[in-house]
Design a protein around this motif. Structure first.
Motif, PDB file in Angstrom:
ATOM      1  N   ASN A 177     -61.553  59.112  82.258  1.00  0.00           N
ATOM      2  CA  ASN A 177     -62.056  59.937  83.368  1.00  0.00           C
ATOM      3  C   ASN A 177     -60.919  60.530  84.180  1.00  0.00           C
ATOM      4  N   PHE A 178     -59.808  59.787  84.271  1.00  0.00           N
ATOM      5  CA  PHE A 178     -58.653  60.304  85.005  1.00  0.00           C
ATOM      6  C   PHE A 178     -57.970  61.424  84.221  1.00  0.00           C
ATOM      7  N   VAL A 179     -57.724  61.185  82.910  1.00  0.00           N
ATOM      8  CA  VAL A 179     -57.041  62.181  82.076  1.00  0.00           C
ATOM      9  C   VAL A 179     -57.881  63.446  81.952  1.00  0.00           C
ATOM     10  N   TRP A 180     -59.190  63.250  81.664  1.00  0.00           N
ATOM     11  CA  TRP A 180     -60.082  64.387  81.485  1.00  0.00           C
ATOM     12  C   TRP A 180     -60.805  64.730  82.786  1.00  0.00           C
ATOM     13  N   GLY A 181     -60.079  64.671  83.880  1.00  0.00           N
ATOM     14  CA  GLY A 181     -60.642  65.047  85.168  1.00  0.00           C
ATOM     15  C   GLY A 181     -60.629  66.558  85.347  1.00  0.00           C
ATOM     16  N   VAL A 182     -60.941  66.983  86.529  1.00  0.00           N
ATOM     17  CA  VAL A 182     -61.012  68.414  86.842  1.00  0.00           C
ATOM     18  C   VAL A 182     -59.700  69.148  86.574  1.00  0.00           C
ATOM     19  N   PRO A 183     -58.526  68.573  86.932  1.00  0.00           N
ATOM     20  CA  PRO A 183     -57.264  69.309  86.724  1.00  0.00           C
ATOM     21  C   PRO A 183     -57.022  69.738  85.279  1.00  0.00           C
ATOM     22  N   LEU A 184     -57.255  68.821  84.312  1.00  0.00           N
ATOM     23  CA  LEU A 184     -56.995  69.170  82.919  1.00  0.00           C
ATOM     24  C   LEU A 184     -57.995  70.196  82.411  1.00  0.00           C
ATOM     25  N   MET A 185     -59.270  70.034  82.778  1.00  0.00           N
ATOM     26  CA  MET A 185     -60.272  71.019  82.356  1.00  0.00           C
ATOM     27  C   MET A 185     -59.937  72.400  82.913  1.00  0.00           C
ATOM     28  N   VAL A 186     -59.497  72.447  84.166  1.00  0.00           N
ATOM     29  CA  VAL A 186     -59.105  73.717  84.779  1.00  0.00           C
ATOM     30  C   VAL A 186     -57.900  74.302  84.042  1.00  0.00           C
ATOM     31  N   LEU A 187     -56.945  73.434  83.679  1.00  0.00           N
ATOM     32  CA  LEU A 187     -55.742  73.889  82.975  1.00  0.00           C
ATOM     33  C   LEU A 187     -56.100  74.539  81.635  1.00  0.00           C
ATOM     34  N   ILE A 188     -56.958  73.894  80.856  1.00  0.00           N
ATOM     35  CA  ILE A 188     -57.323  74.412  79.532  1.00  0.00           C
ATOM     36  C   ILE A 188     -58.170  75.673  79.637  1.00  0.00           C
ATOM     37  N   ILE A 189     -59.189  75.629  80.501  1.00  0.00           N
ATOM     38  CA  ILE A 189     -60.058  76.797  80.667  1.00  0.00           C
ATOM     39  C   ILE A 189     -59.279  77.968  81.266  1.00  0.00           C
ATOM     40  N   ALA A 190     -58.446  77.681  82.270  1.00  0.00           N
ATOM     41  CA  ALA A 190     -57.654  78.740  82.904  1.00  0.00           C
ATOM     42  C   ALA A 190     -56.669  79.355  81.910  1.00  0.00           C
ATOM     43  N   GLY A 191     -56.075  78.499  81.064  1.00  0.00           N
ATOM     44  CA  GLY A 191     -55.151  79.013  80.048  1.00  0.00           C
ATOM     45  C   GLY A 191     -55.849  79.943  79.075  1.00  0.00           C
ATOM     46  N   ASP A 222     -60.206  60.720  73.112  1.00  0.00           N
ATOM     47  CA  ASP A 222     -60.235  61.636  74.254  1.00  0.00           C
ATOM     48  C   ASP A 222     -58.961  61.542  75.088  1.00  0.00           C
ATOM     49  N   ILE A 223     -58.520  60.311  75.331  1.00  0.00           N
ATOM     50  CA  ILE A 223     -57.340  60.092  76.182  1.00  0.00           C
ATOM     51  C   ILE A 223     -56.105  60.750  75.578  1.00  0.00           C
ATOM     52  N   PHE A 224     -55.846  60.477  74.312  1.00  0.00           N
ATOM     53  CA  PHE A 224     -54.650  61.037  73.671  1.00  0.00           C
ATOM     54  C   PHE A 224     -54.757  62.551  73.489  1.00  0.00           C
ATOM     55  N   ASN A 225     -55.965  63.052  73.256  1.00  0.00           N
ATOM     56  CA  ASN A 225     -56.153  64.508  73.185  1.00  0.00           C
ATOM     57  C   ASN A 225     -55.705  65.172  74.474  1.00  0.00           C
ATOM     58  N   GLY A 226     -56.162  64.610  75.585  1.00  0.00           N
ATOM     59  CA  GLY A 226     -55.830  65.183  76.885  1.00  0.00           C
ATOM     60  C   GLY A 226     -54.337  65.155  77.158  1.00  0.00           C
ATOM     61  N   LEU A 227     -53.708  64.041  76.846  1.00  0.00           N
ATOM     62  CA  LEU A 227     -52.270  63.901  77.090  1.00  0.00           C
ATOM     63  C   LEU A 227     -51.459  64.851  76.217  1.00  0.00           C
ATOM     64  N   MET A 228     -51.942  65.100  74.993  1.00  0.00           N
ATOM     65  CA  MET A 228     -51.260  66.017  74.081  1.00  0.00           C
ATOM     66  C   MET A 228     -51.404  67.466  74.536  1.00  0.00           C
ATOM     67  N   ALA A 229     -52.550  67.784  75.142  1.00  0.00           N
ATOM     68  CA  ALA A 229     -52.821  69.163  75.546  1.00  0.00           C
ATOM     69  C   ALA A 229     -51.941  69.625  76.703  1.00  0.00           C
ATOM     70  N   ILE A 230     -51.553  68.715  77.582  1.00  0.00           N
ATOM     71  CA  ILE A 230     -50.841  69.102  78.804  1.00  0.00           C
ATOM     72  C   ILE A 230     -49.534  69.842  78.519  1.00  0.00           C
ATOM     73  N   PRO A 231     -48.579  69.270  77.753  1.00  0.00           N
ATOM     74  CA  PRO A 231     -47.330  70.009  77.499  1.00  0.00           C
ATOM     75  C   PRO A 231     -47.554  71.305  76.728  1.00  0.00           C
ATOM     76  N   ASN A 232     -48.535  71.318  75.812  1.00  0.00           N
ATOM     77  CA  ASN A 232     -48.797  72.537  75.043  1.00  0.00           C
ATOM     78  C   ASN A 232     -49.327  73.653  75.931  1.00  0.00           C
ATOM     79  N   MET A 233     -50.240  73.323  76.850  1.00  0.00           N
ATOM     80  CA  MET A 233     -50.793  74.347  77.731  1.00  0.00           C
ATOM     81  C   MET A 233     -49.731  74.881  78.693  1.00  0.00           C
ATOM     82  N   ILE A 234     -48.831  74.012  79.132  1.00  0.00           N
ATOM     83  CA  ILE A 234     -47.716  74.458  79.985  1.00  0.00           C
ATOM     84  C   ILE A 234     -46.880  75.500  79.241  1.00  0.00           C
ATOM     85  N   ALA A 235     -46.630  75.236  77.951  1.00  0.00           N
ATOM     86  CA  ALA A 235     -45.844  76.172  77.130  1.00  0.00           C
ATOM     87  C   ALA A 235     -46.576  77.494  76.950  1.00  0.00           C
TER      88      ALA A 235
END
Length: 495
Positions: free
Chosen positions: A14-28, A436-449
């Motif tokens: 729930n922490f990893v897949w919280g609002v910030p990550l969803m916003v990051l992926i959708i916004a990207g 789900d947890i590892f998916n979210g953690l993997m997505a963060i650096p990729n979306m930043i790039a």
């Protein structure tokens, strides 16, 4: 003990897949969709054409179609059958709506990943192609961001070993086999004291699967690609046909099902009576399972795209984009619609593959046993190819982390096979939460790039299509014809 572990995993999830990550992926995805001018709509016909048409003289290890099938082998898996069911049961029918929205935006994301993978790929000493987020982070963003590339590669190894690649796929296979051959646990065996009793069908399935996985993985990416390009299209067509038959047999219920899905996406309580939860939960489950299924934003597919025999980053980006369209907008939508049409998501006591099995048994005009067998067959082969694809991804991530030390990669391969063997003995909820947890953690650096390199993506895209457009106008030829000619004339990737 398992209850405590599940509770801890849910808190982390729930922490990893919280609002910030969803916003990051959708916004990207939204940013890239806008900056590329709705490319996923305008260029989809061209992308589908190039998907089946290999490029002549392109540099790389495998054909563009094989690279797509390798990527699809890793994306079309339990996420399409079990993941959709889990999302709809946990987030209500509205989760399917958010899954499709995320996939539409994810097509622009997947295009961008494929483009960058080819643009920044390198060649190892033995001649095999290397590329993916770790290279476009390091080479595109600069050496100062190599630490971010290593973080991505680390989580990429974890996703393959503990997430999408092994536990969730094997668990889905064993559940399907168990449900078909020994649903009442008539034949059980006690493997280890702390594991309890398991059906012989589960044990035999884990042994056979481990052997088959080992036999293919030893052959490397070319064997994985050759297996994937046969199994993936064949099983995708079979699943598509049976899902369409189910929908046609319940065609009168389709308008009401779509109304339920859209209403539940924004007002879940109106449909579920508050039993499932809020709009945020529907969105969270839909986006999370959508990412799990099509992997847009994760950065996994560009690892396969980098091995494609192509000279054009834009072309491979378009081919990569079709993967998300096929995986989620077609296959996941068919699965979700089948579950909503038959009311399978409302049946108490069902979880995972049981939900989709119920939908096929009650929605298809065939004997229940035959419908269950078809679904089991599709799930087994989908999940099998996903296991193969994710081993390749994980190995490339580890190769980057270890500085090209192939001894580490070979050791990892056997650990991966061991993880395949023990996958069936993990609980369903724990398996999907870990993934789900590892998916979210993997997505963060990729979306930043992707945010950082969005200018490069737009520049490459505009230059490619503007050049083709100008030539088409000057020579009075079709735009597509000029594009194909330019591809064949290029001699090297635009690095």
């Amino acid at each position: 003990m398992w209850n405590s572990i599940n509770q801890a995993l849910n808190i982390i999830d729930n922490f990893v897949w919280g609002v910030p990550l969803m916003v990051l992926i959708i916004a990207g995805g939204l940013l890239l969709t806008i900056r590329l001018g709705l490319l996923q709509i305008r260029k989809l016909p061209l992308a589908l054409k190039w998907m089946l048409q290999n490029e002549e003289g392109g540099k790389g290890e495998i054909s563009s179609f094989s690279a797509l099938c390798t990527a699809l082998s890793a994306t079309i898996g339990t996420g399409n059958i079990v993941g959709v069911a889990t999302a709809v049961c946990a987030g209500g029918p509205g989760a399917l709506f958010w899954m499709v929205v995320a996939a539409f935006l994810g097509m622009a994301t997947k295009y961008s990943e494929g483009l960058l993978a080819v643009k920044y790929r390198t060649v190892a000493e033995d001649g095999h192609s290397l590329g993916g987020p770790f290279y476009y982070i390091e080479l595109g963003m600069g050496k100062n961001f190599k630490w971010l590339a290593k973080i991505f590669a680390f989580f990429g190894v974890c996703v393959g070993l503990f997430g999408i690649g092994t536990f969730s796929q094997v668990n889905g296979i064993s559940s399907a086999v168990h449900g078909f051959f020994d649903p009442n646990d008539a034949f059980t065996v006690k493997i280890l004291p702390f594991l309890g009793e398991y059906s012989w069908s589960v044990v035999i399935a884990s042994l056979i699967l481990s052997f088959c996985v080992a036999a293919v993985l030893i052959g490397g990416v070319k064997r994985i690609a050759s297996v994937s390009q046969i199994i993936v299209p064949f099983m995708a067509v079979i699943y598509f046909v049976f899902a369409v038959i189910l929908i046609c047999c319940n065609i009168t219920k389709v308008p009401a099902a779509f109304a339920t899905i859209v209403t539940a996406a924004f007002s879940p309580k109106a449909i579920t009576g508050g039993a499932v939860g809020s709009m945020l939960i529907a969105m969270q489950k839909g986006v999370a399972r959508g990412i799990f299924s099509n992997e847009a934003g994760l950065g996994s597919a560009p690892i396969a795209a980098a091995a494609a025999q192509t000279n054009s980053p834009v072309r491979q980006g378009l081919v990569s984009m079709t993967g998300t369209f096929i995986d989620t907008i077609i296959i996941c939508t068919l699965t979700g619609l089948s579950i909503v049409l038959t009311g399978a998501w409302q049946v108490e006591g069902l979880e995972g593959v049981q939900v989709t099995t119920y939908a096929f048994q009650h929605g298809l005009p065939f004997p229940a046993q035959f419908s269950s067998f078809i679904l089991m067959l599709c799930l087994v082969f989908f999940a099998f190819t996903t296991i193969l694809g994710w081993d390749y991804y994980s190995e490339r991530c580890l190769e980057y982390l270890s500085g090209g030390n192939m001894k580490h990669v070979k050791i990892f391969r056997w650990i991966y096979i061991l993880a395949v063997f023990i996958g069936p003995y993990m609980t369903v909820s724990a398996v999907w939460t870990i993934a789900d947890i590892f998916n979210g953690l993997m997505a963060i650096p990729n979306m930043i790039a992707l945010f950082a390199l969005s200018g490069v993506i737009v520049k490459e895209t505009r230059a490619f299509f503007q050049h083709a457009k100008e030539e088409a106008l000057a020579e009075h030829r079709s735009f597509e014809e000029v594009c194909e000619e330019n591809l064949n004339e290029e001699e090297a990737p635009a690095n």
